[in-house]
Design a protein around this motif. Sequence first.
Motif, PDB file in Angstrom:
ATOM      1  N   PRO A 148      41.428  43.524  38.557  1.00  9.08           N
ATOM      2  CA  PRO A 148      42.531  42.576  38.343  1.00  9.08           C
ATOM      3  C   PRO A 148      42.046  41.164  38.014  1.00  9.08           C
ATOM      4  O   PRO A 148      42.637  40.481  37.165  1.00  9.08           O
ATOM      5  CB  PRO A 148      43.290  42.606  39.676  1.00  9.08           C
ATOM      6  CG  PRO A 148      42.969  43.942  40.266  1.00  9.08           C
ATOM      7  CD  PRO A 148      41.543  44.197  39.873  1.00  9.08           C
ATOM      8  N   GLU A 149      40.973  40.747  38.675  1.00 14.72           N
ATOM      9  CA  GLU A 149      40.442  39.404  38.423  1.00 14.72           C
ATOM     10  C   GLU A 149      39.928  39.271  36.992  1.00 14.72           C
ATOM     11  O   GLU A 149      40.171  38.271  36.312  1.00 14.72           O
ATOM     12  CB  GLU A 149      39.319  39.116  39.420  1.00 14.72           C
ATOM     13  CG  GLU A 149      38.664  37.754  39.254  1.00 14.72           C
ATOM     14  CD  GLU A 149      37.538  37.529  40.244  1.00 14.72           C
ATOM     15  OE1 GLU A 149      36.795  36.561  40.069  1.00 14.72           O
ATOM     16  OE2 GLU A 149      37.409  38.346  41.193  1.00 14.72           O
ATOM     17  N   VAL A 150      39.230  40.304  36.522  1.00 11.84           N
ATOM     18  CA  VAL A 150      38.702  40.277  35.156  1.00 11.84           C
ATOM     19  C   VAL A 150      39.847  40.284  34.146  1.00 11.84           C
ATOM     20  O   VAL A 150      39.831  39.539  33.153  1.00 11.84           O
ATOM     21  CB  VAL A 150      37.762  41.480  34.923  1.00 11.84           C
ATOM     22  CG1 VAL A 150      37.433  41.619  33.439  1.00 11.84           C
ATOM     23  CG2 VAL A 150      36.488  41.323  35.744  1.00 11.84           C
ATOM     24  N   ILE A 151      40.863  41.114  34.399  1.00 14.16           N
ATOM     25  CA  ILE A 151      41.996  41.165  33.478  1.00 14.16           C
ATOM     26  C   ILE A 151      42.737  39.836  33.463  1.00 14.16           C
ATOM     27  O   ILE A 151      43.194  39.377  32.410  1.00 14.16           O
ATOM     28  CB  ILE A 151      42.949  42.311  33.862  1.00 14.16           C
ATOM     29  CG1 ILE A 151      42.247  43.663  33.705  1.00 14.16           C
ATOM     30  CG2 ILE A 151      44.209  42.275  32.996  1.00 14.16           C
ATOM     31  CD1 ILE A 151      43.088  44.846  34.149  1.00 14.16           C
ATOM     32  N   ALA A 152      42.834  39.181  34.624  1.00  9.14           N
ATOM     33  CA  ALA A 152      43.492  37.874  34.681  1.00  9.14           C
ATOM     34  C   ALA A 152      42.764  36.846  33.827  1.00  9.14           C
ATOM     35  O   ALA A 152      43.398  35.958  33.238  1.00  9.14           O
ATOM     36  CB  ALA A 152      43.573  37.394  36.134  1.00  9.14           C
ATOM     37  N   ASP A 153      41.434  36.959  33.739  1.00  8.19           N
ATOM     38  CA  ASP A 153      40.664  36.061  32.876  1.00  8.19           C
ATOM     39  C   ASP A 153      40.930  36.332  31.395  1.00  8.19           C
ATOM     40  O   ASP A 153      40.890  35.419  30.570  1.00  8.19           O
ATOM     41  CB  ASP A 153      39.168  36.216  33.158  1.00  8.19           C
ATOM     42  CG  ASP A 153      38.768  35.634  34.512  1.00  8.19           C
ATOM     43  OD1 ASP A 153      39.530  34.808  35.038  1.00  8.19           O
ATOM     44  OD2 ASP A 153      37.699  36.026  35.028  1.00  8.19           O
ATOM     45  N   LEU A 154      41.211  37.612  31.072  1.00  8.07           N
ATOM     46  CA  LEU A 154      41.419  37.993  29.679  1.00  8.07           C
ATOM     47  C   LEU A 154      42.874  37.876  29.247  1.00  8.07           C
ATOM     48  O   LEU A 154      43.162  37.689  28.058  1.00  8.07           O
ATOM     49  CB  LEU A 154      40.947  39.439  29.456  1.00  8.07           C
ATOM     50  CG  LEU A 154      39.467  39.729  29.668  1.00  8.07           C
ATOM     51  CD1 LEU A 154      39.210  41.239  29.614  1.00  8.07           C
ATOM     52  CD2 LEU A 154      38.633  39.017  28.608  1.00  8.07           C
ATOM     53  N   GLY A 155      43.785  38.021  30.188  1.00  7.61           N
ATOM     54  CA  GLY A 155      45.206  38.021  29.852  1.00  7.61           C
ATOM     55  C   GLY A 155      46.055  37.657  31.047  1.00  7.61           C
ATOM     56  O   GLY A 155      45.784  36.671  31.736  1.00  7.61           O
ATOM     57  N   THR A 156      47.059  38.490  31.335  1.00  6.25           N
ATOM     58  CA  THR A 156      48.014  38.196  32.403  1.00  6.25           C
ATOM     59  C   THR A 156      48.207  39.419  33.289  1.00  6.25           C
ATOM     60  O   THR A 156      48.444  40.521  32.789  1.00  6.25           O
ATOM     61  CB  THR A 156      49.384  37.801  31.818  1.00  6.25           C
ATOM     62  OG1 THR A 156      49.212  36.672  30.954  1.00  6.25           O
ATOM     63  CG2 THR A 156      50.361  37.444  32.924  1.00  6.25           C
ATOM     64  N   VAL A 157      48.105  39.216  34.597  1.00  2.00           N
ATOM     65  CA  VAL A 157      48.443  40.258  35.567  1.00  2.00           C
ATOM     66  C   VAL A 157      49.898  40.044  35.965  1.00  2.00           C
ATOM     67  O   VAL A 157      50.235  39.071  36.640  1.00  2.00           O
ATOM     68  CB  VAL A 157      47.521  40.203  36.803  1.00  2.00           C
ATOM     69  CG1 VAL A 157      47.949  41.244  37.832  1.00  2.00           C
ATOM     70  CG2 VAL A 157      46.067  40.431  36.399  1.00  2.00           C
ATOM     71  N   VAL A 170      48.171  49.241  42.559  1.00  5.11           N
ATOM     72  CA  VAL A 170      48.190  49.310  41.101  1.00  5.11           C
ATOM     73  C   VAL A 170      48.413  47.908  40.540  1.00  5.11           C
ATOM     74  O   VAL A 170      49.029  47.055  41.185  1.00  5.11           O
ATOM     75  CB  VAL A 170      49.299  50.268  40.611  1.00  5.11           C
ATOM     76  CG1 VAL A 170      50.667  49.712  40.940  1.00  5.11           C
ATOM     77  CG2 VAL A 170      49.167  50.558  39.128  1.00  5.11           C
ATOM     78  N   ALA A 171      47.900  47.660  39.330  1.00  5.90           N
ATOM     79  CA  ALA A 171      48.124  46.387  38.651  1.00  5.90           C
ATOM     80  C   ALA A 171      48.656  46.660  37.248  1.00  5.90           C
ATOM     81  O   ALA A 171      48.124  47.514  36.530  1.00  5.90           O
ATOM     82  CB  ALA A 171      46.833  45.566  38.576  1.00  5.90           C
ATOM     83  N   LEU A 172      49.705  45.952  36.864  1.00  4.68           N
ATOM     84  CA  LEU A 172      50.320  46.086  35.547  1.00  4.68           C
ATOM     85  C   LEU A 172      50.074  44.783  34.791  1.00  4.68           C
ATOM     86  O   LEU A 172      50.483  43.715  35.253  1.00  4.68           O
ATOM     87  CB  LEU A 172      51.812  46.364  35.684  1.00  4.68           C
ATOM     88  CG  LEU A 172      52.183  47.528  36.622  1.00  4.68           C
ATOM     89  CD1 LEU A 172      53.702  47.642  36.755  1.00  4.68           C
ATOM     90  CD2 LEU A 172      51.569  48.835  36.140  1.00  4.68           C
ATOM     91  N   CYS A 173      49.419  44.886  33.643  1.00  5.66           N
ATOM     92  CA  CYS A 173      48.885  43.690  32.991  1.00  5.66           C
ATOM     93  C   CYS A 173      49.114  43.732  31.480  1.00  5.66           C
ATOM     94  O   CYS A 173      49.490  44.764  30.913  1.00  5.66           O
ATOM     95  CB  CYS A 173      47.379  43.569  33.265  1.00  5.66           C
ATOM     96  SG  CYS A 173      46.861  44.054  34.922  1.00  5.66           S
ATOM     97  N   VAL A 174      48.848  42.599  30.840  1.00  5.28           N
ATOM     98  CA  VAL A 174      48.914  42.483  29.383  1.00  5.28           C
ATOM     99  C   VAL A 174      47.741  41.634  28.924  1.00  5.28           C
ATOM    100  O   VAL A 174      47.485  40.560  29.474  1.00  5.28           O
ATOM    101  CB  VAL A 174      50.237  41.835  28.910  1.00  5.28           C
ATOM    102  CG1 VAL A 174      50.214  41.639  27.396  1.00  5.28           C
ATOM    103  CG2 VAL A 174      51.430  42.692  29.302  1.00  5.28           C
ATOM    104  N   VAL A 175      47.015  42.135  27.933  1.00  4.92           N
ATOM    105  CA  VAL A 175      45.928  41.377  27.313  1.00  4.92           C
ATOM    106  C   VAL A 175      46.160  41.394  25.809  1.00  4.92           C
ATOM    107  O   VAL A 175      46.145  42.469  25.182  1.00  4.92           O
ATOM    108  CB  VAL A 175      44.548  41.970  27.648  1.00  4.92           C
ATOM    109  CG1 VAL A 175      43.447  41.187  26.916  1.00  4.92           C
ATOM    110  CG2 VAL A 175      44.300  41.957  29.152  1.00  4.92           C
TER     111      VAL A 175
END
Length: 293
Positions: A148-157, A170-175
């Motif tokens: 989740p931390e890496v995805i937050a750096d790339l986009g939005t959690v 679970v984490a739902l994200c958008v990059v």
Amino acid sequence: MIEDAERRGDRVDVFAAAAGGANVAPVGEDVSDGQHLYDAGHRLRPSDLGLLKSAGVDAVAVYERPTVGVLPTGEELVAADPGPGEVVETNGGTVAQYVSRWGGVPTRRGVVTDDEAALRTAIREAVDSHDVVVTTGGSSVGARDHVPEVIADLGTVLVHGVALQPGHPVALCVVDDTPVVALPGYPVAAIVNAVQFLRPLLKAVGHAPATAHPTTDAVLARKIASEPGTRSFVRVTRHGDEDGRPTVTPTRAGGSGVLSSVALADGWVVVPEDCEGYDAGTTVAVEQWEWSA
């Protein structure tokens, strides 16, 4: 009919009575001129393709199946023959198979270690080349859970943590406008979350109709307990009938890591958030989600 006739030169001998119009298909009997056949968004079945062909339709515009990058993560994961502290990686293959069943085209890569730089590179590459990305493992809040931390750096959690049991982290994200679903590493939790979130996502991205899981009413042979405020997915097995209705028993192996509790079950009972469970003898709906496309 041909079996009641014989051609002899320029004549045909008929050996059975033939009424006017018998054995003649009228124009429009199957499909009439200008008849509406299918709406946009209809999923074409084998019989549909036959009907289109018989109506003279050789090609139709369709949506492409969404491509899905599947990234299993975890430095403890191995392909086979695990040593001390190692675990055989199963989530990647399991999720890829479900992606295929649910209408996607999966690309499964090798295990990504629990290293932020390696995770960032793998997720970035997957996002750049797929319509949807799904990771398994590393989605909780432990010292090695970096996804989740890496995805937050790339986009939005958008969401991290839901009131499901099993399957809370679970984490739902958008990059870059690409949906990314970060599933937990425990196999049962990964499957529950995949069914609840990845399946409808693939239907939406692929413009396919969302269908409900087939269900069977059954009688509980043993009580189900559930934590209020959490939606629980209780795996059950069928073991007989009572007054013409099937009876089911909750599996004793209820942990998120006990894969057999799903693989050997006949379905699961969904206990809603506002319910503390069901008593023995209660008629419940058993979701046979494994049969859902």
